[in-house]
Design an enzyme around this catalytic site. Structure first.
Site, short mmCIF file in Angstrom:
data_model
loop_
_atom_site.label_atom_id
_atom_site.label_comp_id
_atom_site.label_asym_id
_atom_site.label_seq_id
_atom_site.Cartn_x
_atom_site.Cartn_y
_atom_site.Cartn_z
N GLU A 158 -6.59 1.48 -13.41
CA GLU A 158 -6.14 2.69 -12.70
C GLU A 158 -4.84 3.21 -13.30
O GLU A 158 -4.68 4.42 -13.51
CB GLU A 158 -5.92 2.37 -11.21
CG GLU A 158 -7.23 2.16 -10.46
CD GLU A 158 -7.02 1.82 -8.98
OE1 GLU A 158 -7.97 1.98 -8.21
OE2 GLU A 158 -5.91 1.41 -8.60
N GLU A 209 -25.63 13.63 -3.28
CA GLU A 209 -27.09 13.75 -3.06
C GLU A 209 -27.87 12.95 -4.10
O GLU A 209 -29.05 12.63 -3.88
CB GLU A 209 -27.54 15.21 -3.05
CG GLU A 209 -27.53 15.88 -4.41
CD GLU A 209 -28.13 17.28 -4.39
OE1 GLU A 209 -29.11 17.52 -3.66
OE2 GLU A 209 -27.60 18.15 -5.12
N HIS A 237 -26.91 19.73 -0.94
CA HIS A 237 -27.01 20.34 -2.26
C HIS A 237 -25.98 21.45 -2.42
O HIS A 237 -25.76 22.20 -1.46
CB HIS A 237 -28.42 20.92 -2.42
CG HIS A 237 -28.74 21.34 -3.81
ND1 HIS A 237 -28.81 20.45 -4.86
CD2 HIS A 237 -28.97 22.58 -4.33
CE1 HIS A 237 -29.11 21.12 -5.97
NE2 HIS A 237 -29.20 22.41 -5.67
N CYS A 245 0.82 -1.21 0.00
CA CYS A 245 0.00 0.00 0.00
C CYS A 245 0.86 1.26 0.00
O CYS A 245 0.69 2.15 -0.83
CB CYS A 245 -0.92 -0.03 1.22
SG CYS A 245 -1.77 1.51 1.52
N LYS A 252 -0.23 5.33 -6.04
CA LYS A 252 -1.27 5.29 -7.08
C LYS A 252 -2.23 6.48 -6.95
O LYS A 252 -2.51 7.19 -7.90
CB LYS A 252 -2.02 3.95 -6.96
CG LYS A 252 -3.15 3.69 -7.90
CD LYS A 252 -4.49 4.24 -7.51
CE LYS A 252 -5.05 3.79 -6.20
NZ LYS A 252 -5.61 2.48 -6.19
N TYR A 294 -8.42 -3.92 -11.57
CA TYR A 294 -8.52 -2.49 -11.23
C TYR A 294 -7.15 -1.83 -11.28
O TYR A 294 -7.01 -0.67 -11.64
CB TYR A 294 -9.22 -2.28 -9.88
CG TYR A 294 -8.40 -2.52 -8.63
CD1 TYR A 294 -7.62 -1.51 -8.09
CD2 TYR A 294 -8.41 -3.75 -7.98
CE1 TYR A 294 -6.87 -1.72 -6.94
CE2 TYR A 294 -7.67 -3.97 -6.85
CZ TYR A 294 -6.89 -2.96 -6.33
OH TYR A 294 -6.15 -3.17 -5.18
N CYS A 341 -1.66 1.67 -3.02
CA CYS A 341 -2.65 2.74 -2.79
C CYS A 341 -2.05 4.14 -2.80
O CYS A 341 -2.59 5.05 -3.45
CB CYS A 341 -3.34 2.54 -1.45
SG CYS A 341 -3.49 0.86 -0.88
#
Ligand SMILES: Cc1cc2nc3c(=O)[nH]c(=O)nc-3n(C[C@H](O)[C@H](O)[C@H](O)COP(=O)(O)OP(=O)(O)OC[C@H]3O[C@@H](n4cnc5c(N)ncnc54)[C@H](O)[C@@H]3O)c2cc1C
Length: 557
Positions: free
Chosen positions: A267, A537, A532, A122, A130, A263, A127
């Site tokens: 990515e 939302e 909002h 990681c 990346k 992934y 992670c």
């Protein structure tokens, strides 16, 4: 004993899961210590506001209200703990508190020779670098948007070397931070490659070949995995790189072919494209196989629409080095059997990962693996076939290959080993995000999995195509901004899964994951007041079901 060092707990692998487990074991002690310190501080201050005061640990334990088991454990050796108090500071005069814990971590250089420090995948090659490179790519998009918002900015090219330097420096600071934390928590760190000698003994070999024998009551295996190279593509190993190398390149990879549909593949292809590099991704069959396939299709459609060349149904056959530095890749279109070729500066393999078990000598300890995946078989307690040996994180069979699950599993395991909890890791409803240029966040079941589990008649899917407000002024294409919620059809329509494609998908999904973990229903989601104007939302505004056949495009605000 034969010079071996004895510990209560040995952790093999200093990555996400291993470090969390090792540090947590000592966290218990620090928690109690801080309680004692607070309690004793008040009392001693009252007794003597100016001079130093000494308290025996047994007194402090009673004062702090520590649990009876902890009190018993610590009062057995009262001479070990004295707190010296003056009005300004506290000093703990024993280093030998808590369990004896050691972490063994060793990074085998990649076939290309890339190596890195403590912290595992990681921190060093996953992670963290990346996400930072993904952010660099997103900034390119914002620079393109900026003139629409009135900023007079030059459309400057991207400089890989500057980005790589900054990312690598941050990673090195994390490596250092991990070492300091281990030291602070009195966890012994060995930079050695570990393999089992017997069920309680591990041999660690340093870079220089020096051997250390270590034994422990409990052993945790957290050795993670490494990228897989194809075995029958000529030139793959000689000329290709993997994610283990990409983040440590000093110079730009240039025109890149990314092979894979995981992934990681998407990515990497996504941020390379975003940084302005000519990027092709070659997918043999299905992209993002374990994910919702409607979402996977939208992810790749968006990538194709934003500059990544997507070669579907193709498989590489050969990589050759041309007289310059370039690589010629030959591939076959699997449907037509037609051969094709292209020239690239870099070929990046992202075709999956291999668990790091080969060098552990697991057979010496009798730890069983799945012969197909190579992963270590574990039960709900994370115990392997040998009850005092555990496996967590990517190396364990059936576990999500994600940092937060490895960390939580490691922490809970340490807490169980020290008797602080009996809680097991719950691997259900784990949220995650794919950091492609348009991010895809999800939690819970895919639509396919929900239908397979409950039957189509019992599943209701609510969905919407929406336009992020931020996209309007620069007139960005929002064709793939989509959200869907997979629910049980029967009221109150328990939410089974949420899938969100759009900006900041990780942030959006993390919030809703709590609700879904708590058993939220569709009725509760739609009664949740939105914020909002946000993309999140849109989840609370979902009303159109797929079954209704109505147009799910959001209009107005
Ligand atoms: C490119 C990429 C991007 C990723 N992005 C994300 C993301 O965005 N979010 C997310 O949650 N996850 C992500 N992951 C996955 C995540 O990095 C892993 O799931 C996680 O690091 C697994 O932790 P672990 O503790 O199981 O193993 P690791 O973190 O891999 O640690 C294992 C450690 O053990 C060491 N080791 C191995 N064998 C031995 C031995 N015999 N002796 C001593 N030490 C040994 C290894 O060198 C390593 O340091 C990504 C992975 C990759 C490759």
């Amino acid at each position: 004993m034969d010079g071996r060092q004895c510990y209560d707990l040995l952790v093999i692998g200093g990555g996400s899961g291993g470090l969390a487990c090792a540090k947590e074991d000592h966290a218990a002690f620090y928690e109690i210590l801080s309680q004692w310190t607070r309690a004793a501080s008040i009392l001693t201050f009252r007794a003597s506001p100016t001079g130093p005061v000494m308290w025996r640990s047994s007194v402090l334990l009673r004062v702090s209200g520590a649990s009876p088991s902890h009190t018993a454990a610590w009062t057995r050796r009262p001479s070990h703990l004295w707190l010296l108090h003056s009005p300004m500071d506290w000093v703990v005069s024993s280093a030998q508190l808590g369990k004896k814990v050691a972490v063994l971590d060793y990074v085998e250089p990649s076939p290309r020779g890339t190596r890195w420090g403590l912290g595992g995948t990681c921190v060093n090659v996953g992670c963290i670098p990346k996400k930072l490179m993904h952010q660099a790519a997103l900034l390119g998009g914002m620079i393109r948007d900026a003139p629409h918002y009135g900023w007079r900015v030059a459309q400057a090219p991207h400089d890989w070397a500057t980005m790589a330097d900054a990312v690598q420096n941050h990673v090195k600071s994390l490596n250092w931070g991990h070492r300091v934390q281990l030291q602070d928590r009195k966890v012994k760190y060995f930079n050695v490659k570990a393999s089992f000698v017997d069920t309680h003994t591990v041999c660690g070999v340093s870079k220089g070949g020096e051997e250390t024998l270590l034994s422990a009551e409990h052993i945790v295996i957290a050795t993670g995995g490494r990228p897989r190279y194809p075995t029958h593509v000529e030139g793959a190993l000689e000329y290709g790189i993997t994610s283990d190398d990409l983040f440590w390149l000093k110079e730009s990879p240039g025109k890149t072919l990314v092979v894979g549909a995981s992934y990681v593949a998407l990515e990497c292809a996504g941020f390379l494209t975003g940084l302005g590099l000519d990027t092709t991704v070659m997918i043999r069959s299905v992209p993002l196989r374990a994910f919702d396939q409607q979402m996977a299709l939208l992810v790749t459609e968006h990538m194709a629409g934003h500059g990544t060349r997507v070669l579907r149904g193709c498989a590489p056959e050969r990589v050759e080095k041309l007289p310059g530095q370039q690589l010629r890749v030959t591939w076959v279109d699997l449907a037509s059997d037609r051969k094709d070729a292209g020239t690239f500066d870099t070929v990046l393999w992202a075709i999956g990962r291999v668990p790091e078990t080969a060098s552990l000598n697991l057979e010496k300890a009798g730890v069983r693996t799945n012969p197909v995946t190579g992963k270590i078989l574990v039960d709900a307690q994370e115990a392997t076939s040998i009850p005092h040996i555990y496996a967590i994180g990517d190396v364990a069979e059936g576990r999500p290959e994600l940092t937060p699950t490895a960390i939580m599993a490691g922490r809970l395991l340490a807490q169980r080993l020290s008797g602080r909890t009996s809680d097991l890791m719950d691997y259900s409803s784990v949220p995650t995000t794919v950091f492609t240029p348009l991010e895809y966040g999800c939690v819970g079941l895919s639509e396919e999995a929900a239908v397979a589990r409950h039957g189509e008649e019992h599943v209701e899917v609510y969905h919407a195509f929406y336009k992020p407000l931020e996209f309007t002024v620069p007139q960005r294409d929002a064709s793939q901004c989509y959200v869907k919620m997979v629910c049980l059809r029967e009221p109150p329509q328990l939410v089974l899964g949420l899938h969100f494609l759009g900006p900041n998908a990780g942030e959006v999904t993390q919030g809703f994951a709590l609700g879904i973990k708590c058993g939220a229903s569709f009725q509760q989601v739609i009664r949740t007041v939105g914020i909002h104007p946000t993309c999140a939302e849109e989840v609370a505004k979902l009303r159109i079901s797929k079954r209704s056949g109505l147009d799910p495009t959001v209009t107005g605000c």
